[in-house]
Design a protein around this motif. Structure first.
Motif, PDB file in Angstrom:
ATOM      1  N   SER A 291     -73.620  35.844 -29.094  1.00  0.00           N
ATOM      2  CA  SER A 291     -72.000  35.734 -29.278  1.00  0.00           C
ATOM      3  C   SER A 291     -71.423  36.108 -27.946  1.00  0.00           C
ATOM      4  CB  SER A 291     -71.897  36.850 -30.267  1.00  0.00           C
ATOM      5  OG  SER A 291     -72.142  36.328 -31.457  1.00  0.00           O
TER       6      SER A 291
ATOM      7  N   ARG B  17     -73.344  31.086 -36.035  1.00  0.00           N
ATOM      8  CA  ARG B  17     -72.725  31.700 -37.277  1.00  0.00           C
ATOM      9  C   ARG B  17     -72.193  30.534 -38.482  1.00  0.00           C
ATOM     10  NH1 ARG B  17     -70.319  37.153 -37.791  1.00  0.00           N
ATOM     11  NH2 ARG B  17     -71.278  36.549 -39.658  1.00  0.00           N
TER      12      ARG B  17
ATOM     13  N   PHE C 104     -63.659  40.668 -30.050  1.00  0.00           N
ATOM     14  CA  PHE C 104     -63.679  39.141 -30.638  1.00  0.00           C
ATOM     15  C   PHE C 104     -63.262  39.077 -31.919  1.00  0.00           C
ATOM     16  CE2 PHE C 104     -67.507  40.324 -33.199  1.00  0.00           C
ATOM     17  CZ  PHE C 104     -67.941  41.359 -32.524  1.00  0.00           C
TER      18      PHE C 104
ATOM     19  N   VAL D 276     -62.017  44.943 -34.812  1.00  0.00           N
ATOM     20  CA  VAL D 276     -62.611  45.892 -33.867  1.00  0.00           C
ATOM     21  C   VAL D 276     -61.262  47.152 -33.428  1.00  0.00           C
ATOM     22  CG1 VAL D 276     -63.690  46.002 -31.456  1.00  0.00           C
ATOM     23  CG2 VAL D 276     -64.315  44.268 -33.091  1.00  0.00           C
TER      24      VAL D 276
END
Ligand code: SUG
Length: 435
Positions: free
Chosen positions: A22, A138, A241, A245
């Motif tokens: 990622s 994903r 991201f 977060v």
């Protein structure tokens, strides 16, 4: 009507590993190639679910997906028997194989966006699986996620399922990780906060504004009760991201870092205009830097309303280990706001891939009737958690390194585990490898 919030955690799958897939997720990049422990990962996840249940919260789970995803490898031109597919991919496209092995469906905050029935024009619960277009590993989750959500919430009377948004990156959608709901009670009319990004100087934004707008339209939300906010590039480039977060909403409270939004003043005004009751609890950069926030994941906590009405934060252990973060949290609890309890949980295996407690759960607010209409095999009690723990102990390895993905016997083990799980849950031939 009584409404309850259920957290549907992702049951962590047997192939959990560190492949550094990622871009923009600092933990994923830092731990690339490290040895993972899928058994510990899954047990840590289940222990977190148990802790939430012990707090008196509604708890469910979404099952992992079948990995390696042979259907994707076949679509990309690898042919032959299952074993040959793995061998050929390992030899000629190891990075592709790693993508098809990721256990990333554990982060169910990215499974989709959910609108509870008090907020939708037709009074049903709406689901849109996230297309997760920004990262290949994903993006291959979406089809099966749609199947999983339909399997668990299988009643036309109560639930509406939309397909993942079309248009790939043009409508890049990462689900509930960039969405929050404010309401004076779980069953009251809620205000939906959709946070989107614009590419930073270092990292690309995953969530597009047009995608959030499409989800809001599909979910038949009242436009006066939706707010679209741009994430700050500073947060994105610091490693946030996903917006979860750097912030989390629950009930009347928005708990976030002061540098979360591109224009915080305008954002707070818009939020207050839609939700006059909101209490904004903000961490100033002078106390907690963005770097502290990203390393400790204090905002990737589950902000939950306990049965008595007080709020608790279920936080990762990492935020207990950082003295500045710890001091800010103690301050927050001491101040006059609804947050007055801290619960620290060890989800380190997931954290090392950039997934904290909040990433591991999808919030679904259900009325009593809707909860009864949901598939009860996926709503947890003590006994069901113990059964899942036994299943993990019987099938999972305690060490996986990148080279293990080349070995077809790892695939056999993973599929044996998934077969046992579908048997346990009465799912029939559910996954692609069983069809
Ligand atoms: O999409 N990590 C996930 C973490 C998702 C966290 N979710 C929320 N913030 N809600 C991601 O970046 C890493 C996989 C690897 O590198 O092996 C990964 O997919």
């Amino acid at each position: 009507m009584t409404h309850t919030e259920f957290n549907f955690d992702g049951l962590i799958g047997p192939t959990h590993n560190y492949a550094g897939l990622s871009f923009g997720n600092l933990a994923s990049a830092t731990n690339k190639g490290a040895a993972s422990n899928p058994r510990a990962a899954a047990l840590q996840g289940l222990a977190k679910m148990r802790a939430a249940m012990e707090l008196g919260l509604g708890q469910g789970f979404l099952p992992p997906q079948d990995r390696p995803h042979l259907k994707t490898l076949r679509a990309l031109g690898f042919s032959g028997a299952d074993k040959q597919i793995i061998e050929k991919a390992a030899k000629t496209a190891p990075q592709l194989l790693a993508n098809c092995y990721a256990a990333s469906t554990m982060w169910t905050a990215n499974a989709g966006t959910v609108a509870p029935s008090p907020d939708t024009a037709d009074g049903k619960v709406h689901f849109t699986p996230a297309n997760l277009a920004a990262n290949f590993h994903r993006s291959i989750e979406a089809d099966t996620t749609a199947r999983v959500l339909k399997h668990i919430f299988d009643s036309d009377q109560h639930f509406t399922h939309h397909p993942p948004l079309p248009g790939a990156m043009h409508f890049g959608d990462e689900g509930a990780a960039n969405h929050g709901r404010l309401a004076e009670g779980h069953g009251k009319l809620g205000v939906h906060l959709f946070v989107y990004g614009e590419d930073g100087d270092k990292f690309p934004a995953r969530q597009k504004k047009c995608a959030s707008q499409a989800v809001a339209r599909n979910h038949l939300l009242n436009p006066d009760k939706t707010v679209f906010i741009q994430q700050s590039k500073a947060a994105l480039d610091a490693g946030a991201f996903h917006n979860d977060v750097v912030g989390v909403a629950n009930g009347t409270v928005l708990f976030l870092h002061e540098q979360s939004f591109a224009d915080p003043k305008a954002a707070y005004e818009a939020i207050r205009a839609a939700a006059s009751f909101v209490e904004i609890v903000e961490a100033p950069t002078s106390k907690v830097t963005l770097e502290d926030a990203v390393k400790s994941y204090l905002f990737n906590s589950q902000l939950v309303t306990l049965p008595g009405g007080e709020m608790a934060l279920i936080l990762p252990k990492e935020s207990e280990d950082n003295p500045r973060v710890q001091a800010f949290l103690e301050d927050t609890v001491a101040q006059n706001n609804p947050i007055n309890r801290l619960v620290f949980k060890n989800v380190r295996e997931s954290m090392r891939n950039g997934g904290g407690p909040a990433c591991l759960r999808l919030r679904v607010v259900l009325s009593n009737e809707e909860a009864i209409a949901a598939n009860q095999n996926f709503l947890l009690n003590d006994e069901k958690i113990s059964k899942l723990e036994s299943w993990v102990n019987a099938h999972y390895r305690d060490r996986v390194i990148p080279d293990d993905l080349r070995d077809p016997s790892f695939m056999d083990e993973s599929f044996a585990a998934m077969q046992a799980l579908t048997d346990l849950l009465g799912m029939g031939a559910f996954y692609d490898f069983q069809r």
